[in-house]
Design a protein around this motif. Structure first.
Motif, PDB file in Angstrom:
ATOM      1  N   TRP A  79       0.798  -1.232   0.000  1.00 18.86           N
ATOM      2  CA  TRP A  79       0.000   0.000   0.000  1.00 18.86           C
ATOM      3  C   TRP A  79       0.828   1.278   0.000  1.00 18.86           C
ATOM      4  O   TRP A  79       0.831   2.044  -0.949  1.00 18.86           O
ATOM      5  CB  TRP A  79      -1.026  -0.039   1.143  1.00 18.86           C
ATOM      6  CG  TRP A  79      -1.928   1.161   1.174  1.00 18.86           C
ATOM      7  CD1 TRP A  79      -2.054   2.057   2.178  1.00 18.86           C
ATOM      8  CD2 TRP A  79      -2.842   1.589   0.137  1.00 18.86           C
ATOM      9  NE1 TRP A  79      -2.978   3.009   1.861  1.00 18.86           N
ATOM     10  CE2 TRP A  79      -3.473   2.753   0.608  1.00 18.86           C
ATOM     11  CE3 TRP A  79      -3.173   1.114  -1.132  1.00 18.86           C
ATOM     12  CZ2 TRP A  79      -4.413   3.458  -0.133  1.00 18.86           C
ATOM     13  CZ3 TRP A  79      -4.113   1.813  -1.880  1.00 18.86           C
ATOM     14  CH2 TRP A  79      -4.712   2.964  -1.383  1.00 18.86           C
ATOM     15  N   PHE A 105      -2.105   2.853  -5.635  1.00 15.89           N
ATOM     16  CA  PHE A 105      -2.797   2.236  -6.774  1.00 15.89           C
ATOM     17  C   PHE A 105      -1.912   2.167  -8.028  1.00 15.89           C
ATOM     18  O   PHE A 105      -2.314   1.628  -9.049  1.00 15.89           O
ATOM     19  CB  PHE A 105      -4.041   3.060  -7.145  1.00 15.89           C
ATOM     20  CG  PHE A 105      -5.148   2.988  -6.126  1.00 15.89           C
ATOM     21  CD1 PHE A 105      -5.897   1.833  -5.974  1.00 15.89           C
ATOM     22  CD2 PHE A 105      -5.457   4.090  -5.337  1.00 15.89           C
ATOM     23  CE1 PHE A 105      -6.936   1.770  -5.053  1.00 15.89           C
ATOM     24  CE2 PHE A 105      -6.487   4.037  -4.414  1.00 15.89           C
ATOM     25  CZ  PHE A 105      -7.227   2.877  -4.267  1.00 15.89           C
ATOM     26  N   ASP A 148      -4.767  -2.931  -2.253  1.00 16.18           N
ATOM     27  CA  ASP A 148      -5.818  -2.442  -3.154  1.00 16.18           C
ATOM     28  C   ASP A 148      -5.271  -2.143  -4.559  1.00 16.18           C
ATOM     29  O   ASP A 148      -4.098  -1.784  -4.714  1.00 16.18           O
ATOM     30  CB  ASP A 148      -6.350  -1.141  -2.523  1.00 16.18           C
ATOM     31  CG  ASP A 148      -7.708  -0.760  -3.058  1.00 16.18           C
ATOM     32  OD1 ASP A 148      -8.191  -1.400  -4.003  1.00 16.18           O
ATOM     33  OD2 ASP A 148      -8.289   0.198  -2.504  1.00 16.18           O
ATOM     34  N   ARG A 194     -16.284   6.739   0.425  1.00 18.87           N
ATOM     35  CA  ARG A 194     -14.953   6.924  -0.153  1.00 18.87           C
ATOM     36  C   ARG A 194     -15.030   7.038  -1.682  1.00 18.87           C
ATOM     37  O   ARG A 194     -15.768   6.302  -2.331  1.00 18.87           O
ATOM     38  CB  ARG A 194     -14.098   5.717   0.233  1.00 18.87           C
ATOM     39  CG  ARG A 194     -12.636   5.892  -0.014  1.00 18.87           C
ATOM     40  CD  ARG A 194     -11.890   4.648   0.443  1.00 18.87           C
ATOM     41  NE  ARG A 194     -10.464   4.846   0.336  1.00 18.87           N
ATOM     42  CZ  ARG A 194      -9.591   3.862   0.191  1.00 18.87           C
ATOM     43  NH1 ARG A 194      -9.987   2.609   0.155  1.00 18.87           N
ATOM     44  NH2 ARG A 194      -8.312   4.132   0.105  1.00 18.87           N
ATOM     45  N   LYS A 250      -5.912  -9.791   3.432  1.00 22.26           N
ATOM     46  CA  LYS A 250      -6.199  -8.568   4.198  1.00 22.26           C
ATOM     47  C   LYS A 250      -7.628  -8.186   3.839  1.00 22.26           C
ATOM     48  O   LYS A 250      -7.917  -7.852   2.692  1.00 22.26           O
ATOM     49  CB  LYS A 250      -5.223  -7.453   3.811  1.00 22.26           C
ATOM     50  CG  LYS A 250      -5.558  -6.099   4.432  1.00 22.26           C
ATOM     51  CD  LYS A 250      -4.472  -5.061   4.134  1.00 22.26           C
ATOM     52  CE  LYS A 250      -4.853  -3.681   4.633  1.00 22.26           C
ATOM     53  NZ  LYS A 250      -3.819  -2.676   4.354  1.00 22.26           N
ATOM     54  N   ASP A 281     -10.632  -5.748   4.189  1.00 21.73           N
ATOM     55  CA  ASP A 281     -10.833  -4.350   4.552  1.00 21.73           C
ATOM     56  C   ASP A 281     -12.325  -3.998   4.536  1.00 21.73           C
ATOM     57  O   ASP A 281     -13.141  -4.719   3.943  1.00 21.73           O
ATOM     58  CB  ASP A 281     -10.079  -3.476   3.530  1.00 21.73           C
ATOM     59  CG  ASP A 281      -9.535  -2.197   4.141  1.00 21.73           C
ATOM     60  OD1 ASP A 281     -10.072  -1.768   5.170  1.00 21.73           O
ATOM     61  OD2 ASP A 281      -8.588  -1.621   3.568  1.00 21.73           O
ATOM     62  N   ASN A 313     -14.074  -0.129   4.339  1.00 20.80           N
ATOM     63  CA  ASN A 313     -13.816   1.310   4.464  1.00 20.80           C
ATOM     64  C   ASN A 313     -15.080   2.155   4.386  1.00 20.80           C
ATOM     65  O   ASN A 313     -15.135   3.125   3.641  1.00 20.80           O
ATOM     66  CB  ASN A 313     -12.838   1.737   3.366  1.00 20.80           C
ATOM     67  CG  ASN A 313     -11.456   1.152   3.574  1.00 20.80           C
ATOM     68  OD1 ASN A 313     -10.875   1.282   4.642  1.00 20.80           O
ATOM     69  ND2 ASN A 313     -10.933   0.479   2.567  1.00 20.80           N
ATOM     70  N   CYS A 363      -9.112  -5.316   8.789  1.00 13.83           N
ATOM     71  CA  CYS A 363      -8.743  -3.911   8.658  1.00 13.83           C
ATOM     72  C   CYS A 363     -10.031  -3.170   8.343  1.00 13.83           C
ATOM     73  O   CYS A 363     -10.912  -3.709   7.677  1.00 13.83           O
ATOM     74  CB  CYS A 363      -7.741  -3.783   7.508  1.00 13.83           C
ATOM     75  SG  CYS A 363      -7.362  -2.091   7.024  1.00 13.83           S
ATOM     76  N   SER A 365     -10.354   0.814   7.412  1.00 16.29           N
ATOM     77  CA  SER A 365      -9.745   2.148   7.392  1.00 16.29           C
ATOM     78  C   SER A 365      -8.765   2.265   8.554  1.00 16.29           C
ATOM     79  O   SER A 365      -8.795   3.221   9.322  1.00 16.29           O
ATOM     80  CB  SER A 365     -10.791   3.247   7.518  1.00 16.29           C
ATOM     81  OG  SER A 365     -11.910   2.974   6.732  1.00 16.29           O
ATOM     82  N   GLY A 366      -7.938   1.270   8.738  1.00 12.37           N
ATOM     83  CA  GLY A 366      -7.080   1.204   9.919  1.00 12.37           C
ATOM     84  C   GLY A 366      -7.737   0.321  10.958  1.00 12.37           C
ATOM     85  O   GLY A 366      -8.248  -0.755  10.653  1.00 12.37           O
ATOM     86  N   TRP A 380      -5.145  -4.653  11.588  1.00 10.00           N
ATOM     87  CA  TRP A 380      -4.350  -3.496  11.187  1.00 10.00           C
ATOM     88  C   TRP A 380      -4.755  -2.411  12.168  1.00 10.00           C
ATOM     89  O   TRP A 380      -5.878  -1.894  12.115  1.00 10.00           O
ATOM     90  CB  TRP A 380      -4.671  -3.139   9.742  1.00 10.00           C
ATOM     91  CG  TRP A 380      -3.881  -1.996   9.162  1.00 10.00           C
ATOM     92  CD1 TRP A 380      -4.397  -0.931   8.478  1.00 10.00           C
ATOM     93  CD2 TRP A 380      -2.464  -1.817   9.178  1.00 10.00           C
ATOM     94  NE1 TRP A 380      -3.379  -0.106   8.072  1.00 10.00           N
ATOM     95  CE2 TRP A 380      -2.173  -0.621   8.496  1.00 10.00           C
ATOM     96  CE3 TRP A 380      -1.401  -2.552   9.726  1.00 10.00           C
ATOM     97  CZ2 TRP A 380      -0.874  -0.140   8.336  1.00 10.00           C
ATOM     98  CZ3 TRP A 380      -0.112  -2.072   9.572  1.00 10.00           C
ATOM     99  CH2 TRP A 380       0.140  -0.874   8.876  1.00 10.00           C
TER     100      TRP A 380
HETATM  101  C1  GLA Z   1      -7.733   1.317   3.829  1.00  9.47           C
HETATM  102  C2  GLA Z   1      -6.703   0.517   4.623  1.00  9.47           C
HETATM  103  C3  GLA Z   1      -5.335   0.732   4.031  1.00  9.47           C
HETATM  104  C4  GLA Z   1      -5.332   0.332   2.584  1.00  9.47           C
HETATM  105  C5  GLA Z   1      -6.407   1.096   1.833  1.00  9.47           C
HETATM  106  C6  GLA Z   1      -6.551   0.585   0.422  1.00  9.47           C
HETATM  107  O1  GLA Z   1      -7.561   2.679   4.014  1.00  9.47           O
HETATM  108  O2  GLA Z   1      -6.758   0.877   5.963  1.00  9.47           O
HETATM  109  O3  GLA Z   1      -4.377  -0.007   4.749  1.00  9.47           O
HETATM  110  O4  GLA Z   1      -5.531  -1.059   2.475  1.00  9.47           O
HETATM  111  O5  GLA Z   1      -7.672   0.963   2.459  1.00  9.47           O
HETATM  112  O6  GLA Z   1      -7.509   1.257  -0.265  1.00  9.47           O
END
Ligand code: GLA
Length: 725
Positions: free
Chosen positions: A315, A320, A346, A425, A461, A463, A465, A511, A513-514, A530
């Protein structure tokens, strides 16, 4: 599995109307005491150190006398755990004890069930206590059911209620925002109500973590005092409230947040509340954390007994902006510095809507032909050729409105008919409706197919978000729209369960967004979190310090990132960055091409050092020594293995003050009668911070007198490896 019933007590038929009995829920050193009175009321009397004589509690009137699961209706002016509307619209509940039994699940685990029933209606609550004796951990939850003529509506449905008659109670809890997760705060609970909660729907832990530490009778300290720690294992909205009432009793309720969540319970169905995980220590917060850590590793998480690989995540290195060559270079660099796993974050998917930015492609889980013409198979081969494993990022609960998925299934996203969608997002992100079984199948198939097609994927991983916006489901009936917050998570958990059945060993990171999903409800399907998108090593000290209260180091993904840091622009030396990341599951999150040769060489050496000390960190007991929250300029901690033969000590200088004399660092958790040889490891350019390298000290000297460290500059840090002679 349940093995045997060792005790079956108080079957309603045999209960004599005037007898009183105590029900004891025991771990090796702690105890919950409940009482059944002559009128079959069940009261919660005590939680704390195991008592020698139960009578003492009642003789001195230190019992709480509170209802064990207070219900609304007859005595409404108090904290309640449950409120319901019966089929005949009556709003009152009076729960009476019926019977209880204890199942011996194995030598360490017991399950006590106490059956309650409304005195008039066929409305039942079972209170469950699962004890993990050696770890001194108790899981507490309830199961609500009825056989009334029609459905019943539940308004309040706490997992647990606890009461303490200790007016001087302090709380430590963990709050934050994106980038400041797990900020620790402590204060005394005063008259009134204090709540920690989540209403976000998806990322339940960004703002408040569903956990707390209570200091009963004195402020919280690491090694002294009565401490109750609790963590609610629920993936969705939660509410943990502390009401300090007019009798100076602290009333605690913990459970799913009932915010916008009236729940219709159909006849014969069971509403199972998530577990509140509790531990008690009379030796301060440190022991409470260690209890939780041991329980998490042994009973709660996936793969708690296996060492974690050192990984590089793409990341912050490329975001990207990549193609096959760039990724192969990253794989190459990961392997050449001693990494064991490469994780592609991502950006790898989407063809009609290529995932080049955060504004499109979510939901279209086909590999990008443009960026990765030879598929992820090629990347897996390239990884394996270099002797490392391959992992990949997914965000399967989500879609962008610019995606083929949304074009084909607009009804699959959360929405409210007639209103324009609120998007997250990239101004296009929406949330899939996990209450819908078809959507559950889609999410399951997305991950299942990816893993079946690529059996060599070693790590996911996962995620998430977004928060739940557009409160509404095209699947749920009009009457059951208020189930959404809860049914989303029942749906998600059923997907995760199915995936775990098919892929029991895959390591998955949660994970959101953290650190938005750092919760024990996720840990039963995942292996790590994460903790934050904030990878600044200085700020990670605070975040990880908070997190270490609740979760073990093995669950804490801790990555070395670039300097200047991408979130804070702070410049921090590579050694300090490694020394911080090495207190958790070490990883890297940067572009190795941007490192100097010196930094690369140091990284390679540091990774090799971590491999040696990894078992002590990932399976050892944590002792927090100097809190950055208290000292502000220093932080220090130590991991000690179970046999107290090996330990790894860390110290950090966070902010330099001119002419400051630093204190002695006193170790903890060692055996006072053992002699330990100390070696400074992970040194930068042979600079020594510890002046007595390779010398031997007694455990008691190290713990009582301590050692001096030559931390002289801001961001100086040290790692000492202790081995028993
Ligand atoms: C979130 C995660 C990041 C990363 C991005 C990818 O923000 O917390 O670590 O993976 O998405 O878009």
């Amino acid at each position: 599995m349940k093995k045997a019933i060792i005790l079956l007590l108080f079957l309603s038929g045999t209960f004599t109307s005037k007898s009183q009995e105590n029900i004891l829920v025991n771990t090796n050193s702690t105890q919950i005491i409940l009482k059944v009175d002559a009128d079959k009321n069940l009261t919660f009397e005590y939680y704390g150190k195991k008592l020698n004589r139960i009578d003492d509690l009642f003789n001195t009137n230190t019992n709480t006398g509170a209802d064990a699961y207070p219900a609304f209706g007859i005595r409404p002016d108090k904290t309640i755990a449950i409120r319901a509307k019966h089929a005949n619209l009556d709003l009152t509940l009076v729960l009476k004890y019926q019977s209880h039994e204890v199942y011996d699940m194995d030598t360490n685990v017991d399950l006590t069930t106490i059956h309650l029933k409304d005195e008039i209606y066929p409305f039942y609550v079972d209170i469950k206590y699962k004890t993990f004796k050696a770890e001194d951990v108790i899981e507490m939850w309830t199961e609500i059911s009825h056989t009334e003529k029609n459905s019943v509506t539940l308004f309040n449905y706490a997992s647990a209620y606890l009461a303490f008659k200790e007016p001087t109670t302090y709380i430590s809890h963990f709050h934050g925002n994106w980038g400041t997760e797990f900020t620790m705060e402590e204060f005394q609970l005063k008259r009134g109500k204090f709540s920690i909660e989540s209403k976000e729907g998806i990322r339940s832990s960004t703002k408040d973590n569903a956990s707390f530490f209570l200091g009963l009778g004195s402020a919280l300290s690491e090694n002294k005092g009565d401490v109750i720690a609790g963590a609610l294992a629920w993936t969705g909205n939660f509410d943990i409230s502390f009401a300090h009432d007019e009798f100076s009793t602290i009333n605690i309720t913990a459970g799913i947040n009932n915010y916008a969540s009236e729940y219709t319970l159909d006849k014969g169905k069971k509403f199972i509340t998530p577990a509140l995980i509790l531990t008690y220590s009379n030796e301060g917060k440190g022991q409470a954390s260690r209890n939780l850590h041991r329980y998490a590793r042994k009973y709660k998480m996936v793969g708690g007994g296996e060492e974690r690989k050192i990984l590089l995540n793409s990341w912050e290195g490329v975001y990207f902006d990549f193609n096959e060559d760039k990724i192969i270079d990253l794989i190459d660099d990961t392997a050449s510095i001693g990494g064991e796993l490469f994780v592609l974050d991502d950006g790898w998917f989407g063809n009609k809507y290529s995932r080049d930015k955060a504004d499109q492609g979510l939901g279209d889980w086909q590999v990008s032909k443009k960026k990765l013409p030879n598929g992820i198979e090629k990347l897996i081969d390239e990884s394996e050729n270099r002797g490392i494993k391959f992992g990949i990022w997914v965000e399967p609960e989500m879609a962008n409105t610019s995606s083929e998925l949304y074009e084909n299934h607009p009804d699959w996203v959360l929405q409210n008919a007639g209103r324009e969608l609120v998007k997250g997002r990239g101004k296009t992100q929406v949330v899939l409706d996990l209450s819908n079984p078809k959507v559950q199948d889609f999410v399951f198939n997305t991950v299942n197919d990816l893993l079946n097609k690529n059996p060599h994927i070693d790590y996911i991983k996962w995620d998430a978000n977004a928060a739940i916006s557009n409160y509404g489901s095209t699947y749920l009936s009009k009457e059951k729209q208020s189930h959404l917050y809860i049914d989303y998570h029942s749906g998600l958990q059923s997907v995760l369960k199915r995936l775990r059945e098919k892929h029991p060993n895959i390591i998955m990171q949660a994970c959101a967004s953290g650190g938005g999903r750092t919760n024990y409800g996720f840990l039963q399907y995942f292996s790590e979190f994460w903790p934050s998108d904030n990878t600044d090593a200085l700020q990670r000290i605070y975040i990880q310090w908070g997190m270490s209260h609740v979760f073990p180091a093995i669950t804490m993904a801790s990555h070395v990132s670039a300097s200047p840091n991408h979130q804070t622009k702070r410049e921090i030396p590579i050694k300090f960055r490694f020394d911080v990341a090495m207190t958790g599951r070490l990883g890297l999150e940067l572009q190795p091409k941007n490192m100097t040769d010196e930094e690369k060489a140091f990284s390679k050496a540091a990774i090799s050092v971590y491999k040696d000390i990894r078992p002590i960190i990932q399976f050892g007991d944590l002792y927090r020594i100097v809190s950055p929250y208290q000292n502000k300029r220093l932080a220090s901690l130590i991991y000690v293995d179970e046999q107290k033969k090996n330990a790894v000590f860390f110290a950090y200088y966070l902010e330099k003050q001119v002419k400051e004399t630093l204190p002695y660092f006193k170790f903890q958790g060692l055996d006072p009668t053992t002699n330990y040889t100390i070696n400074e490891i992970n040194k930068y350019a042979e600079r020594k911070v510890f002046g007595a390298d390779d010398k031997t000290f007694s455990g008691s000297f190290l713990m009582n007198t301590g050692v001096k460290l030559n931390l002289s500059n801001e961001y100086d840090s040290v790692i000492l490896h202790l081995t028993a002679k």
